[in-house]
Scaffold this motif. Structure first.
Motif, PDB file in Angstrom:
ATOM      1  N   ILE C  55      -2.228  -8.678   9.975  1.00  0.00           N
ATOM      2  CA  ILE C  55      -1.374  -8.375  11.066  1.00  0.00           C
ATOM      3  C   ILE C  55      -0.280  -7.555  11.091  1.00  0.00           C
ATOM      4  CG2 ILE C  55      -0.188  -9.616  13.025  1.00  0.00           C
ATOM      5  CD1 ILE C  55      -1.431 -12.098  12.592  1.00  0.00           C
ATOM      6  N   VAL C  56       0.605  -7.636  10.025  1.00  0.00           N
ATOM      7  CA  VAL C  56       1.733  -6.705   9.995  1.00  0.00           C
ATOM      8  C   VAL C  56       1.555  -5.377   9.439  1.00  0.00           C
ATOM      9  CG1 VAL C  56       3.934  -6.574   8.803  1.00  0.00           C
ATOM     10  CG2 VAL C  56       3.340  -8.814  10.026  1.00  0.00           C
ATOM     11  N   GLY C  57       0.836  -5.571   8.030  1.00  0.00           N
ATOM     12  CA  GLY C  57       0.402  -4.461   7.456  1.00  0.00           C
ATOM     13  C   GLY C  57       0.168  -2.970   8.003  1.00  0.00           C
ATOM     14  N   PRO C  58      -1.033  -2.893   8.731  1.00  0.00           N
ATOM     15  CA  PRO C  58      -1.245  -1.808   9.233  1.00  0.00           C
ATOM     16  C   PRO C  58      -0.085  -0.815  10.419  1.00  0.00           C
ATOM     17  CG  PRO C  58      -3.091  -2.759   9.577  1.00  0.00           C
ATOM     18  CD  PRO C  58      -2.036  -4.007   9.012  1.00  0.00           C
ATOM     19  N   ASN C  59       0.875  -2.081  10.823  1.00  0.00           N
ATOM     20  CA  ASN C  59       1.666  -1.523  11.715  1.00  0.00           C
ATOM     21  C   ASN C  59       2.889  -0.936  10.947  1.00  0.00           C
ATOM     22  OD1 ASN C  59       0.359  -2.521  13.889  1.00  0.00           O
ATOM     23  ND2 ASN C  59       1.274  -4.358  13.806  1.00  0.00           N
ATOM     24  N   ILE C  60       3.218  -1.261   9.702  1.00  0.00           N
ATOM     25  CA  ILE C  60       4.472  -0.937   9.179  1.00  0.00           C
ATOM     26  C   ILE C  60       4.011   0.288   7.987  1.00  0.00           C
ATOM     27  CG2 ILE C  60       5.626  -2.885   9.277  1.00  0.00           C
ATOM     28  CD1 ILE C  60       5.017  -3.599   6.260  1.00  0.00           C
ATOM     29  N   SER C  61       2.722   0.439   7.962  1.00  0.00           N
ATOM     30  CA  SER C  61       2.327   1.713   6.764  1.00  0.00           C
ATOM     31  C   SER C  61       2.528   2.989   7.629  1.00  0.00           C
ATOM     32  CB  SER C  61       0.833   1.429   6.714  1.00  0.00           C
ATOM     33  OG  SER C  61       0.814   2.646   5.940  1.00  0.00           O
ATOM     34  N   GLN C  62       2.848   3.917   6.925  1.00  0.00           N
ATOM     35  CA  GLN C  62       2.912   5.183   7.382  1.00  0.00           C
ATOM     36  C   GLN C  62       1.902   6.062   7.692  1.00  0.00           C
ATOM     37  OE1 GLN C  62       3.751   6.953   3.173  1.00  0.00           O
ATOM     38  NE2 GLN C  62       4.459   8.240   4.865  1.00  0.00           N
ATOM     39  N   PHE C  63       0.726   5.391   7.211  1.00  0.00           N
ATOM     40  CA  PHE C  63      -0.684   5.946   7.434  1.00  0.00           C
ATOM     41  C   PHE C  63      -1.438   5.249   8.427  1.00  0.00           C
ATOM     42  CE2 PHE C  63       0.037   8.833   3.854  1.00  0.00           C
ATOM     43  CZ  PHE C  63       0.566   8.198   3.064  1.00  0.00           C
ATOM     44  N   SER C  64      -2.299   5.926   9.193  1.00  0.00           N
ATOM     45  CA  SER C  64      -3.187   5.030  10.064  1.00  0.00           C
ATOM     46  C   SER C  64      -4.506   4.964   9.341  1.00  0.00           C
ATOM     47  CB  SER C  64      -3.387   5.849  11.235  1.00  0.00           C
ATOM     48  OG  SER C  64      -4.721   6.673  11.284  1.00  0.00           O
ATOM     49  N   GLN C 108       2.727   7.006  -5.885  1.00  0.00           N
ATOM     50  CA  GLN C 108       3.734   6.267  -4.925  1.00  0.00           C
ATOM     51  C   GLN C 108       3.497   6.435  -3.705  1.00  0.00           C
ATOM     52  OE1 GLN C 108       7.542   7.991  -5.847  1.00  0.00           O
ATOM     53  NE2 GLN C 108       6.868  10.007  -5.922  1.00  0.00           N
ATOM     54  N   ARG C 109       2.610   7.407  -3.131  1.00  0.00           N
ATOM     55  CA  ARG C 109       2.410   7.407  -1.783  1.00  0.00           C
ATOM     56  C   ARG C 109       1.209   6.697  -1.125  1.00  0.00           C
ATOM     57  NH1 ARG C 109       2.445  12.340   1.978  1.00  0.00           N
ATOM     58  NH2 ARG C 109       0.459  12.276   2.986  1.00  0.00           N
ATOM     59  N   HIS C 110       0.184   6.536  -2.147  1.00  0.00           N
ATOM     60  CA  HIS C 110      -0.979   5.826  -1.804  1.00  0.00           C
ATOM     61  C   HIS C 110      -1.138   4.828  -2.597  1.00  0.00           C
ATOM     62  CE1 HIS C 110      -2.347   8.468   1.582  1.00  0.00           C
ATOM     63  NE2 HIS C 110      -2.102   9.338   0.590  1.00  0.00           N
ATOM     64  N   PHE C 111      -0.579   3.551  -2.505  1.00  0.00           N
ATOM     65  CA  PHE C 111      -0.395   2.619  -3.549  1.00  0.00           C
ATOM     66  C   PHE C 111      -1.691   2.189  -4.056  1.00  0.00           C
ATOM     67  CE2 PHE C 111       3.881   2.634  -3.047  1.00  0.00           C
ATOM     68  CZ  PHE C 111       4.273   1.900  -1.784  1.00  0.00           C
ATOM     69  N   LEU C 112      -2.935   2.088  -3.388  1.00  0.00           N
ATOM     70  CA  LEU C 112      -4.102   1.924  -3.779  1.00  0.00           C
ATOM     71  C   LEU C 112      -4.979   2.941  -3.945  1.00  0.00           C
ATOM     72  CD1 LEU C 112      -4.991  -1.605  -2.101  1.00  0.00           C
ATOM     73  CD2 LEU C 112      -3.779  -1.250  -4.527  1.00  0.00           C
ATOM     74  N   GLY C 113      -4.621   3.974  -3.696  1.00  0.00           N
ATOM     75  CA  GLY C 113      -5.342   5.183  -3.959  1.00  0.00           C
ATOM     76  C   GLY C 113      -5.801   5.633  -2.342  1.00  0.00           C
ATOM     77  N   THR C 114      -6.761   6.797  -2.447  1.00  0.00           N
ATOM     78  CA  THR C 114      -7.265   7.058  -1.215  1.00  0.00           C
ATOM     79  C   THR C 114      -8.969   7.170  -1.404  1.00  0.00           C
ATOM     80  OG1 THR C 114      -7.527   9.219  -2.004  1.00  0.00           O
ATOM     81  CG2 THR C 114      -5.584   8.746  -0.702  1.00  0.00           C
ATOM     82  N   ASP C 115      -9.401   7.067  -0.240  1.00  0.00           N
ATOM     83  CA  ASP C 115     -10.919   6.992  -0.175  1.00  0.00           C
ATOM     84  C   ASP C 115     -11.796   8.485  -0.231  1.00  0.00           C
ATOM     85  OD1 ASP C 115     -10.942   8.028   2.294  1.00  0.00           O
ATOM     86  OD2 ASP C 115     -11.856   6.101   3.046  1.00  0.00           O
ATOM     87  N   ASP C 116     -12.955   8.702   0.023  1.00  0.00           N
ATOM     88  CA  ASP C 116     -13.711   9.957  -0.129  1.00  0.00           C
ATOM     89  C   ASP C 116     -13.227  11.051   0.971  1.00  0.00           C
ATOM     90  OD1 ASP C 116     -17.070   8.464   0.394  1.00  0.00           O
ATOM     91  OD2 ASP C 116     -15.094   8.598   1.443  1.00  0.00           O
ATOM     92  N   LEU C 117     -12.632  10.334   2.062  1.00  0.00           N
ATOM     93  CA  LEU C 117     -11.959  11.129   3.183  1.00  0.00           C
ATOM     94  C   LEU C 117     -10.396  11.279   3.129  1.00  0.00           C
ATOM     95  CD1 LEU C 117     -14.237  10.214   6.218  1.00  0.00           C
ATOM     96  CD2 LEU C 117     -14.441  12.235   4.980  1.00  0.00           C
ATOM     97  N   GLY C 118     -10.074  10.959   2.138  1.00  0.00           N
ATOM     98  CA  GLY C 118      -8.479  10.950   2.044  1.00  0.00           C
ATOM     99  C   GLY C 118      -7.598  10.074   2.631  1.00  0.00           C
ATOM    100  N   ARG C 119      -8.421   8.926   3.155  1.00  0.00           N
ATOM    101  CA  ARG C 119      -7.654   8.077   4.062  1.00  0.00           C
ATOM    102  C   ARG C 119      -6.917   6.995   2.961  1.00  0.00           C
ATOM    103  NH1 ARG C 119     -12.710   7.057   7.750  1.00  0.00           N
ATOM    104  NH2 ARG C 119     -13.620   6.552   5.756  1.00  0.00           N
ATOM    105  N   ASP C 120      -5.832   6.349   3.603  1.00  0.00           N
ATOM    106  CA  ASP C 120      -5.138   5.554   2.397  1.00  0.00           C
ATOM    107  C   ASP C 120      -5.944   4.245   2.438  1.00  0.00           C
ATOM    108  OD1 ASP C 120      -2.368   3.308   2.691  1.00  0.00           O
ATOM    109  OD2 ASP C 120      -2.682   4.438   0.956  1.00  0.00           O
ATOM    110  N   LEU C 121      -6.261   3.839   1.113  1.00  0.00           N
ATOM    111  CA  LEU C 121      -6.992   2.661   0.977  1.00  0.00           C
ATOM    112  C   LEU C 121      -6.206   1.411   1.416  1.00  0.00           C
ATOM    113  CD1 LEU C 121      -9.761   2.202  -0.037  1.00  0.00           C
ATOM    114  CD2 LEU C 121      -9.076   1.645  -2.190  1.00  0.00           C
ATOM    115  N   LEU C 122      -5.106   1.258   1.031  1.00  0.00           N
ATOM    116  CA  LEU C 122      -4.530  -0.281   1.497  1.00  0.00           C
ATOM    117  C   LEU C 122      -4.273  -0.245   2.691  1.00  0.00           C
ATOM    118  CD1 LEU C 122      -2.697  -2.222   0.439  1.00  0.00           C
ATOM    119  CD2 LEU C 122      -0.701  -0.827   0.344  1.00  0.00           C
ATOM    120  N   VAL C 123      -3.956   0.766   3.461  1.00  0.00           N
ATOM    121  CA  VAL C 123      -4.138   0.386   5.191  1.00  0.00           C
ATOM    122  C   VAL C 123      -5.448   0.110   5.519  1.00  0.00           C
ATOM    123  CG1 VAL C 123      -3.956   1.843   7.278  1.00  0.00           C
ATOM    124  CG2 VAL C 123      -2.092   2.018   5.753  1.00  0.00           C
TER     125      VAL C 123
END
Lengths: 306, 526, 333
Positions: C55-64, C108-123
């Motif tokens: 619930i909280v996570g996607p709202n506080i992350s800087q990435f969509s 430190q920018r993407h804690f869990l890395g990014t996927d194949d379109l450059g989207r933040d994996l954690l979010v």
């Protein structure tokens, strides 16, 4: 007993009939037909193809034609996707492989599941309860395509013990059976554990223990049969699922089984093959359920047939 | 992590010894053929098999583009380019030993025309051959006599065209116009292609076909060029899953991982492997605009969207299969065709400034007032990525929203036919090495034109190219035709597929050909 | 029945509610037993934490979850050697993104890395949690409603109605489930709502059987007779007495149904029939990234772990619930 079986078979036939009807009409409802292609057929050609497979006739007439063919000739029709094959032979060849894998999966799942469940039940709430239950939990906590890929990566690619795909040799059956078996093993383990726990908590067990009977005697002679009742009733539909193959296992390990037909025929709108698969599955389940209910009576003397 | 590092390394290092024998070619056909009736089959796995067991009047060399004599040892073309006289080789035999003559060709080509054969490509004959359309509409013996397909005697086969079709010889090399044996077809009906019934004339014959397991073809000793066919056996496996195909190749069970037999995302990693080859293909990937739905009915809007596409970035970062970002429909190097430029942007690069200007001129400055468009694609991982990437490009640069949605194959086809989309993805493979196979798609009468775009000028000019002999003049005209299409932008061309896959180094003779079809008769193993 | 009628007359409907209240102290016992089961407790805490994070996570992350960044495609969560990684794995890494801690470079920018379109994996994983948990929960509720309705109806009314409903259930059991979901989605289109309705609609069978079994066994017990004798109508008996007493097995089954439903959604995503892009569930995250597992394994490992651990937790919790409510229950599947 015989009267019971006959009554059940009668009910099974009615069920089968309803299944066929439901599937038939539902398939026709889905948009797209077996002959929609990206290179569109010229209209006259399309008309000809549809005429060949009776697709131009009104729906009820098609239904009648189909029923007549299946009931009186056991002919499931020509496949619309594989132009020169009949559904009967496609299903027969697919079933051969799925059944072999299913048998392997059955042996694996019963063996692993029963052992895990028994050990867990006998060591309630201790480490030997959590540990086997966790392992068997994997089957219901991981999507099967992940599980299949992990097993394949580890045992075939990395360690090289087993072939990566294909069933040319006996060793080719091991990974697919194990993957499929593990999924069912978890349910069997939990059911065994639950059933055994319930029985073990009952008065007659306490009496037996008080009498001084050994754990093993209690286990084998008195409780196992009753504890297995839920497992047996689970196994009915489970065996049907195992025998008719799993799409994932067949895709990852490249097995020419029946499971692919279920999904592919729905996706390709291959009406005859899809109906054939549905009928096979339904017959298996109905038969296995009747069988299981009879076995029930052998296991649990309290059950009577009316 | 270590396990996976070493796994990657394993992919790039030496292979275990092959488990396939020295005189067979085992490959992944990437799917199960629907049919191997040459007049009816249309799929890629179908044609890979048919190409081994049937041969037409002309044949192809391993590079697919070059024609060599097939069943016809020579041919003469009349001065007006409308009459072809083929001289059939003496002593040709079917795989069952009976003689193969020009009369078989006459029977076979008439069979293609008959509606009950259900041939999707009969238009190759009905469009071009005298009397063919009339026969298809009413297949009577009287009409048969009027068709320009005649076996004068056992060795002479004459075809009379109604226009000087420049690529006609290429058509005769395709499996659609291969011969089939009349007695077999008439005796067995739809079962004639079963291994126990089938009779064919190619370098290999069908020995067995176990559905979803494998197709085995053995050398046909009665083939006229059997002396030059080195490998005794061809085995085709229908492995759809690309990763499974790669795994099997790694374990030495395949000689060729098949057409595009590797996952796209691993292509950059595989490129370093000496067994891996990658080269341009013959499939064009583009998006269709539904020109009947505003605001897509305004060519300026369409142009703006096309100019926003950054193909370089797409191919490099997103698809990674080594595709060739291309802003035209016909793949480069198609025959002698030099390619078209179309929209005034250099080298098909994105021109966002111009795109923004065009959009504003169309009445949507900064994308204001532009409704949300939907983008249809068929369920596939790679199509999804392209759709998402392009949606973001359009959003960022033009401020318009495009929402991708996927449907499974059959539903997608239905929606496309019903023109129930704003944008739709489409991929098209050419059937023969000539631009016409792509350009014919967008004629207004084409049943495969789902854009709703119709241009009388395009239709007229395109037909003219069908009436000209091959050569520089025709190529220039084809360029004009394609540029008409590209300027009006009913489609947004995106890229040309590449062909890639693993091939064992022992295999000699499998030249890179644009449709990636193996002609095993030319192969041998070191 | 006349004999019993006399005894029943001394019970009032007030008394039957007292009887129900007494049952609640049994809930206390059950709760105590549950708390003793460590695995169940851990499981529960995990699930609750996951829900909060979702619930909280996607709202506080800087990435969509849908923002693509082509300069940061396939970025790992950590590397040993930036240069080597870039070369071997064909990824362009931006050194400023990484911070060195104890010999390892952490992203430190993407804690869990990014996927194949450059989207933040954690979010995407947290957003996927929303979808997966929502679908699981909602489908289980749909399944529950249908199952309880048919099961209670069949069990309570009995006779012809029971026979027909049982026949219906047996028939539906004989249908290959996947086949029908595929057709259903093809017929009715692809919306998020349809997804959990479709899954729920094919999963209610076992719920119905269990409820029916419970209702049948409770139907003739004394407190029900008391209620009936005191004049409570059928509806009242059903809603105030029978169904609350089947809550036990229903809750257990519900908590075991959710993981099953989530797995089914994962399978649908694998077939491409799950949620539409750019929405993603854990199942679709794993299914999409399968081909990357050899080169960019974090894309599969992290969503896979999230899914598996959540399902583990739900299963352990459900098992614990069942054990805790024992011996009131029969423990049947």
């Amino acid at each position: 007993m015989l009267k019971y079986i006959l009554k059940r078979i009668g009910g099974g036939v009615v069920t089968l009939f309803i299944v066929i009807t439901l599937s038939f009409f539902m398939m026709r409802l889905a948009p797209g037909g077996p002959f929609s292609k990206d290179r569109a057929y010229p209209p006259e050609i399309l008309r000809n193809i549809e005429a060949k497979y009776h697709l131009d006739k009104p729906l009820l007439v098609q239904y009648g034609i189909y029923l007549e063919r299946v009931i009186f000739h056991f002919d499931l029709g020509p496949s619309t996707r594989y132009a020169d094959r009949s559904v009967n032979e496609l299903i027969a060849s697919g079933f051969e492989y799925s059944a072999r894998i299913g048998l392997g999966a059955l042996i694996f799942s019963v063996f692993v599941g029963l052992c895990a469940g028994l050990i867990a039940a006998l060591n309630h709430n201790k480490f030997l309860d959590y540990f086997p239950m966790s392992i068997s939990m994997i089957g219901v906590s991981m999507p099967d395509f992940v599980l299949a890929n992990i097993l394949m990566l580890v045992f075939a690619l990395q360690l090289g013990w087993l072939p990566v795909a294909g069933i040319d040799s006996f060793s080719g059956y091991i990974l697919p059976s194990a993957t499929l078996g593990l999924i069912f093993a978890s349910s069997i383990a939990r059911l065994t554990r639950g059933g055994m726990l319930e029985i073990l908590g009952q008065d007659f067990v306490r009496t037996a223990r008080a009498k001084g009977l050994s754990q093993r005697t209690i286990l084998w002679r008195h409780t196992l049969k009753g504890g297995l009742v839920p497992v047996v009733s689970y196994l009915g539909p489970a065996i049907a699922s195992m025998m008719t193959g799993s799409l994932i296992v067949e895709k990852v390990f490249n097995i020419p089984g029946l499971g692919r037909f279920f999904v592919d025929s729905a996706t390709n709108r291959d009406y005859t093959l899809a109906m054939g698969s549905v009928i096979v599955f339904a017959v298996l389940i109905i038969a296995l359920n009747i069988f299981v209910d009879c076995v029930y009576g052998l296991l649990d003397p309290r059950v009577t047939y009316d | 992590m270590n396990m996976l590092f070493s796994l990657t390394f394993a992919l790039l290092s030496a292979l275990p010894p092959a488990q396939t024998s020295k005189d067979e070619f085992v490959f992944n056909n990437r799917g199960e053929p629907e049919s191997i009736d040459p007049h009816f089959a249309t799929g890629v796995p179908d044609n890979s098999v048919i190409a081994q067991i049937f041969q037409g009047l002309m044949a192809r060399k391993a590079d697919w583009a070059t024609l060599v004599p097939g069943d016809a040892e020579s041919y003469k073309i009349s001065k007006d380019l409308k009459t072809y006289t083929f001289k059939i080789r003496k002593g040709l035999k079917w795989s069952d030993g009976t003689p193969l003559t020009a009369k078989d060709y006459e029977y076979s080509w008439l069979r293609v025309l008959r509606p009950e054969t259900l041939s999707n490509y009969s238009y190759w004959l009905t469009d071009n051959v005298v009397g063919a359309l009339a026969y298809q509409e009413k297949p009577t013996p009287e009409n048969a006599a009027k068709v320009g397909i005649k076996a004068i005697d056992n060795e002479t086969f004459v075809v009379t065209l109604n226009k000087p079709v420049p690529y006609f010889l290429h058509l005769t090399a395709e499996t659609i116009l291969a011969p089939v044996k009349k007695e077999v077809v008439e005796k067995w009906g739809s079962q004639w292609t079963r291994p126990e019934n089938i009779v064919s004339n190619g370098p290999y014959k069908l020995s067995s076909w176990k559905v979803q397991d494998r197709i085995v073809m053995d050398k046909n000793p009665l083939f006229h060029d059997a002396a030059n066919v080195k490998l005794q056996r061809v085995v085709a496996l229908p492995i759809e899953d690309r990763q499974t195909g790669v795994n099997m190749y790694q374990q030495g069970k395949l000689d060729w991982s098949g057409h595009n037999g590797a996952p796209n995302s691993l292509v950059p990693a595989f490129k370093a492997n000496p067994d891996f080859r990658i080269f341009p293909g013959f499939i064009s990937y583009y998006y269709l605009f539904n020109t009947k739905r505003p605001p897509l009915d305004n060519p300026k809007v369409r142009e703006a969207m096309v100019l926003t596409i950054d193909r370089d970035e797409l191919v490099k970062q997103v698809t990674r299969g080594g595709e060739i970002g291309y802003g035209a429909l016909v793949p480069p190097h198609t025959g002698t065709y030099g390619g078209a430029q179309g929209l005034p942007s250099k080298d098909f690069k994105a021109d966002v400034a111009k795109a923004k200007k065009l959009l504003a001129e169309a009445g949507f400055p900064e994308g204001k007032g532009f409704r949300t468009l939907n983008l249809l694609y068929n369920t596939d991982e790679n199509h999804k990525k392209v759709a998402l990437a392009l949606s973001q490009m359009w959003k960022k640069n033009l401020g318009i929203t495009v929402a991708p949605f996927n449907q499974e194959w059959k539903v997608y086809l239905k929606s496309q036919n019903a023109k129930d989309f704003d944008l739709s993805r489409q991929g098209w493979q050419g059937d023969y090495p000539d631009p016409a196979t792509f350009l014919e798609l967008f004629q207004s009468k084409s049943g495969n034109n789902h854009t709703g775009w119709a241009s009388a000028e395009y239709d007229k000019k395109f037909q003219e190219t069908n009436n000209m002999p091959a050569g520089k003049a025709r190529d220039a005209k084809l360029k004009e035709v394609e540029e008409l299409l590209l300027k009006d932008a009913p489609i947004a061309p995106i890229f040309i597929y590449t062909n890639f896959g693993f091939l064992r180094p022992e295999v000699v003779g499998f030249e890179e050909n644009s449709i990636d079809r193996p002609y095993v008769r030319y192969f041998s193993k070191k | 029945m006349t004999n019993k009628g006399n005894a029943a007359q001394t019970f009032t409907s007030e008394d039957s509610r007292v009887a129900a209240r007494d049952q609640r102290s049994l809930w206390h016992d059950a709760f105590k037993r549950l708390v003793k089961n460590r695995a169940a407790v851990v499981g529960f805490i995990f699930v609750v934490s996951m829900v909060i994070a979702a619930i909280v996570g996607p709202n506080i992350s800087q990435f969509s979850y849908e923002e693509q960044d082509y300069s940061r495609v396939n970025n790992p969560p950590f590397v040993m050697d930036i240069q080597k990684f870039s070369q071997e794995k064909f990824v362009d890494l931006i050194p400023e993104d990484f911070v060195k801690i104890g010999g390892v470079y952490f992203n430190q920018r993407h804690f869990l890395g990014t996927d194949d379109l450059g989207r933040d994996l954690l979010v995407r994983i947290l957003y996927g949690a929303r979808i997966s948990l929502a679908v699981g929960f909602l489908a289980a509720i749909v399944s529950l409603f249908i199952g309880v309705f048919f099961g209670a109806l069949a069990g309570y009314v009995g006779g012809f109605v029971d026979a027909q409903i049982t026949r219906l259930i047996d028939t539906l059991y004989a249908l290959p489930y996947m086949f029908f979901v595929i057709l259903l989605m093809a017929v009715a289109g692809r919306s998020f709502y349809l997804l959990f309705i479709a899954i729920g609609a094919v999963s209610w069978l076992t719920t119905a059987r269990i409820v029916r079994g419970q209702v049948i066994s409770l139907k003739n017990s004394e407190f029900i007779e008391a209620a009936r004798a005191s004049g409570t109508g059928h509806a009242g008996i059903l809603f105030y007495h029978l169904i609350p007493n089947t809550i036990g097995p229903i809750i257990v089954f519900f908590s075991l149904l959710i993981p099953r439903v989530m797995l089914e959604e994962a399978f649908l995503s694998y077939l491409g029939l799950g949620v539409q892009a750019p929405m993603s569930s854990w199942g679709s995250l794993v299914a999409d990234a399968q081909n990357n597992v050899t080169l960019y394994p974090w894309m599969v490992i992290f969503p896979g772990l999230a899914l598996t651990l959540t399902l583990f937790s739900l299963n352990f919790f459900g098992d614990g619930l069942r054990d805790a409510l024992d011996p009131k229950l029969k423990g049947k599947q």
